[in-house]
Design an enzyme around this catalytic site. Structure first.
Site, PDB file in Angstrom:
ATOM      1  N   GLN A  88      -9.917   2.148  -3.324  1.00 19.10           N
ATOM      2  CA  GLN A  88      -9.547   1.743  -1.970  1.00 19.10           C
ATOM      3  C   GLN A  88      -8.220   2.381  -1.575  1.00 19.10           C
ATOM      4  O   GLN A  88      -7.251   2.333  -2.323  1.00 19.10           O
ATOM      5  CB  GLN A  88      -9.433   0.215  -1.880  1.00 19.10           C
ATOM      6  N   ASP A  89      -8.197   2.998  -0.377  1.00 19.22           N
ATOM      7  CA  ASP A  89      -6.980   3.628   0.156  1.00 19.22           C
ATOM      8  C   ASP A  89      -6.465   4.757  -0.734  1.00 19.22           C
ATOM      9  O   ASP A  89      -5.275   4.840  -1.045  1.00 19.22           O
ATOM     10  CB  ASP A  89      -5.875   2.579   0.355  1.00 19.22           C
ATOM     11  N   TRP A 118      -8.923   1.235  12.343  1.00 20.33           N
ATOM     12  CA  TRP A 118      -7.801   0.484  11.787  1.00 20.33           C
ATOM     13  C   TRP A 118      -6.827   0.079  12.890  1.00 20.33           C
ATOM     14  O   TRP A 118      -6.245  -0.994  12.860  1.00 20.33           O
ATOM     15  CB  TRP A 118      -7.114   1.356  10.733  1.00 20.33           C
ATOM     16  N   ARG A 176     -13.929   3.400  10.375  1.00 19.59           N
ATOM     17  CA  ARG A 176     -13.773   2.188  11.176  1.00 19.59           C
ATOM     18  C   ARG A 176     -12.370   2.195  11.790  1.00 19.59           C
ATOM     19  O   ARG A 176     -11.438   2.810  11.255  1.00 19.59           O
ATOM     20  CB  ARG A 176     -14.014   0.923  10.352  1.00 19.59           C
ATOM     21  N   ASP A 209     -11.934   2.747   3.072  1.00 17.89           N
ATOM     22  CA  ASP A 209     -10.850   3.320   3.881  1.00 17.89           C
ATOM     23  C   ASP A 209     -10.071   4.377   3.097  1.00 17.89           C
ATOM     24  O   ASP A 209      -8.842   4.441   3.171  1.00 17.89           O
ATOM     25  CB  ASP A 209      -9.878   2.217   4.331  1.00 17.89           C
ATOM     26  N   THR A 216       0.839  -1.199   0.000  1.00 18.04           N
ATOM     27  CA  THR A 216       0.000   0.000   0.000  1.00 18.04           C
ATOM     28  C   THR A 216       0.872   1.246   0.000  1.00 18.04           C
ATOM     29  O   THR A 216       0.638   2.201  -0.756  1.00 18.04           O
ATOM     30  CB  THR A 216      -0.928   0.003   1.227  1.00 18.04           C
ATOM     31  N   GLN A 243      -5.910  -2.192  -2.659  1.00 14.50           N
ATOM     32  CA  GLN A 243      -5.332  -0.948  -2.159  1.00 14.50           C
ATOM     33  C   GLN A 243      -4.469  -0.297  -3.231  1.00 14.50           C
ATOM     34  O   GLN A 243      -3.594  -0.945  -3.812  1.00 14.50           O
ATOM     35  CB  GLN A 243      -4.490  -1.212  -0.912  1.00 14.50           C
TER      36      GLN A 243
END
Length: 526
Positions: free
Chosen positions: A341-342, A433, A431, A363, A289, A319
Site C-alpha cells: 500500500q502506497d 484522493w 480513485r 493506491d 505515510t 501505508q
C-alpha cells in the site's frame, strides 16, 4: 458533456474571465479591489492590509508578488509558531507528525522564496515554473494535515498550522499566477536547460565507463559502506554540478534522505536486480505515510538508474512508502519500486519515470506531482483478503495546480503472487484522493485483472466525481474497452490527440526542453 460538468465549466470560465479582466486592469491600487478577485478574498484583505509591507499594486504582476510575499510571511510565522510546540509534545505520535510538519513547512518557505526570487526583476523562472513551485508549497501543507490525521493527533497539530491561513494565501497566489499563465500560454515551452554536455550520456553509459565522485560498497571496497553516508558527503561539497554516486551491488538496509539543498545528485546502481535499498517503516509501526519512505528525495535535478527502492513492511502494516520524491525535474530510469500500500509517493514537482517496474496493491502510485510514467511495467500484487487493488490515487486539491499522473506506453499486469487469485480480487485504475484528482492512461496495455468499470469511487461516495479528470486514450489489451467504464461527469474517453498531448512529456512536464540533455530516452508526444 454531462450537466454537472457543463455547469462547473461555466462557473470556472466566468470566474477565470472576471479574474483575468480584473488582473489586466492598471487603474486601481486598492488592495480590497484586487483581493475581491481571488478565491479567498477575506484572508487576502486582512493579511495584506495588516502587513508591514507597503502594498500598492499597479498591475497584475505587482499583485502576484504581493500575494506570494504575504503567503511567505505567514508561512514563516507558522514555522516560528510550530517550533514553540516542541515542549508540548507528549508522545511519539505527536513527535512524528510535528517533525513532518516542521520539515514540510520549511519546504513551503523554500518554494515561496524560490518563486518570489524567480519572478523578480531578473525573471529567472517561467510562469510555469512558478505554478509548479506554488503547487508544491500547497501540497506540503496538505501532507502535514494528512499525517496528523493518520496518527490521530490532529488536535495537537491543528493549532500549529491553522491560525496562519497559509493554504488560502497560497491558493490565491496559484489563481493569480494561473491567469497570467493562461494569458501567456507558456504551459509547454520555456524551461531553462539544466544539464551540461558532460551529463548528457550519464543515464545510458555503462557503469564501468562512468567516473563516479563516490563509490558505496558493502564490502568496504568503496568510499563508504552506506548510501546515506555518501549522500551526506555530497551535501558538504562546494561545487553545484552533477555529483555521481555509484552504489555497488548489494542489499542496503537503510533509509535515505536527499535534502532540499543537496541538488544534482545521481545514484547509479549495478541494475535493479542487484542494487537494492530496503527498509520497513510503516504507518502500522507508528510512522506517517510521508516519513515511512525508504528513500525520500527532495533535492532538485535528482537522477537514479539501475536501483531498486523497496519497503518490506508488507500488506499487514498499512501505508508503507518505498520511494517518496519531491525533486523537481527528476528522472528515474530502469529502477524498481516495490511495496504494497502506497508504494510510490510522487509527492510534488515535475518527475519522469522511464522503463521502471512498480509493484503494489492499494493506491500504490499516489501524490500530487506532475509526473509521466513512460514504458513502465506496473505490477499489481496480491492484497489482504477483503481488500481491492487501486493503482493510482492522485492528490490535486486546487483547480489551478498544474499536476497530474500520466501513464503512457506502459503495461498494467498481475504480479506473480496475484496471478492465481485474479478472480478473487478487484483491481481499479485509480480513485480520487483529492477533489481535483487528475490521472490519464495513454497507449497502455491493460490486462484482464482490471475491473471493466475501470475506476473506483472514494469510500463508496460521490466525492469529486464531477471535479476530477480521469481519461483513457487508445489503450489496448483485454480490459482496455471503455464500454462498461464508469459514467462519472469527470471521466473522459479521450478521442482528440490534442487533448491527449496535454498529458504527454511535452505537455505536462515541458520535458522537451530539459530531458534531451540528460540522454535518457523519451517520447515527447504521443
Amino acid at each position: 458533456m454531462a450537466m454537472n460538468t457543463r455547469l462547473l465549466f461555466i462557473i470556472f470560465f466566468l470566474f477565470s474571465t472576471t479574474f483575468f479582466t480584473a488582473l489586466s486592469s492598471n487603474n486601481s491600487s486598492n488592495i480590497d479591489w484586487w483581493c475581491n478577485k481571488t478565491p479567498h478574498p477575506e484572508q487576502c484583505k486582512y493579511f495584506m492590509n495588516n502587513s508591514h509591507h507597503d502594498f500598492a499594486p499597479e498591475n497584475r504582476s505587482d499583485f502576484r508578488k504581493m500575494a506570494i510575499q504575504v503567503a511567505l510571511d505567514r508561512a514563516m510565522s507558522a514555522q516560528i509558531h510550530a517550533l514553540q510546540f516542541r515542549e508540548k509534545i507528549e508522545n511519539n505520535r505527536q513527535k512524528a507528525a510535528w517533525s513532518d510538519c516542521l520539515k514540510l513547512n520549511e519546504c513551503t518557505i523554500l518554494q515561496l522564496n524560490r518563486t518570489l526570487q524567480g519572478i523578480g526583476t531578473n525573471r529567472s523562472c517561467t510562469d510555469f515554473d512558478a505554478q509548479t513551485w506554488l503547487s508544491t508549497a500547497l501540497t506540503n501543507l496538505e501532507t502535514c494535515r494528512l499525517g496528523s490525521l493518520e496518527l490521530n493527533v490532529s488536535d495537537f497539530i491543528s493549532p500549529i498550522m491553522s491560525n496562519n491561513n497559509v493554504s488560502e494565501l497560497i491558493s490565491n497566489s496559484l489563481a493569480i499566477n494561473g491567469v497570467i499563465l493562461d494569458e501567456e500560454s507558456n504551459y509547454t515551452y520555456g524551461f531553462p536547460s539544466w544539464v551540461t554536455k558532460h551529463e548528457r550520456k550519464l543515464l545510458q553509459a555503462s557503469t564501468s565507463s562512468i567516473k563516479a565522485n563516490l563509490v558505496v560498497a558493502k564490502d568496504g571496497s568503496g568510499n563508504y559502506r552506506t548510501v546515506q553516508a555518501a549522500i551526506n558527503a555530497a551535501s558538504r561539497r562546494r561545487s553545484t554540478g552533477r555529483f555521481v554516486i555509484h552504489v555497488k551491488r548489494g542489499v542496503y538496509f537503510e533509509n535515505i534522505e536527499v535534502g532540499n539543498n543537496n541538488n544534482n545528485i545521481m545514484l547509479i546502481g549495478d541494475g535493479m536486480r542487484f542494487t537494492i535499498i530496503s527498509s520497513g517503516r510503516s504507518v502500522g509501526a507508528g510512522d506517517t505515510t510521508y516519513s515511512s519512505a525508504t528513500a525520500g528525495i527532495d533535492g532538485t535535478h535528482f537522477m537514479a538508474r539501475g536501483i531498486t527502492f523497496r519497503n518490506t513492511a508488507g500488506p499487514l502494516r498499512g501505508q508503507a512508502v518505498a520511494l517518496r520524491s519531491a525533486s523537481d525535474l527528476s528522472i528515474f530510469y530502469r529502477c524498481a519500486i516495490q511495496g504494497y500500500q502506497d508504494t510510490l509517493m510522487v509527492h510534488s514537482q515535475r518527475q519522469f519515470y522511464r522503463e521502471c517496474y512498480i509493484y503494489g496493491t492499494i493506491d500504490f502510485i499516489f501524490g500530487n506531482a506532475a509526473v509521466v510514467f513512460q514504458n513502465c511495467m506496473i505490477y499489481v500484487r496480491r492484497p489482504l483478503r477483503g481488500q481491492v487493488n487501486v493503482i493510482t490515487a492522485q492528490g490535486r486539491n486546487d483547480p489551478y495546480q498544474n499536476t497530474g499522473i500520466s501513464i503512457q506506453n506502459s503495461q498494467v499486469r498481475a504480479a506473480p503472487d496475484l496471478k492465481p487469485y485474479i478472480r478473487s480480487f478487484k483491481t481499479y485504475l485509480g480513485r480520487p484522493w483529492m477533489q481535483y484528482s487528475r490521472t490519464v492512461f495513454l497507449h497502455t496495455y491493460i490486462d484482464s485483472l482490471v475491473s471493466p468499470v475501470g475506476w473506483l469511487a472514494w469510500d463508496r461516495s460521490s466525492f469529486a466525481l464531477s471535479t476530477l479528470y480521469y481519461g483513457e486514450y487508445k489503450n489496448f489489451g483485454p480490459r482496455s474497452s471503455t464500454r462498461y467504464r464508469v459514467r462519472w461527469p469527470g471521466f473522459h474517453v479521450i478521442t482528440s490527440p490534442n487533448v491527449a498531448l496535454r498529458f504527454s512529456v511535452k505537455g505536462l512536464l515541458a520535458g522537451s526542453s530539459w530531458l534531451p540533455g540528460t540522454g535518457v530516452p523519451f517520447t515527447p508526444g504521443l
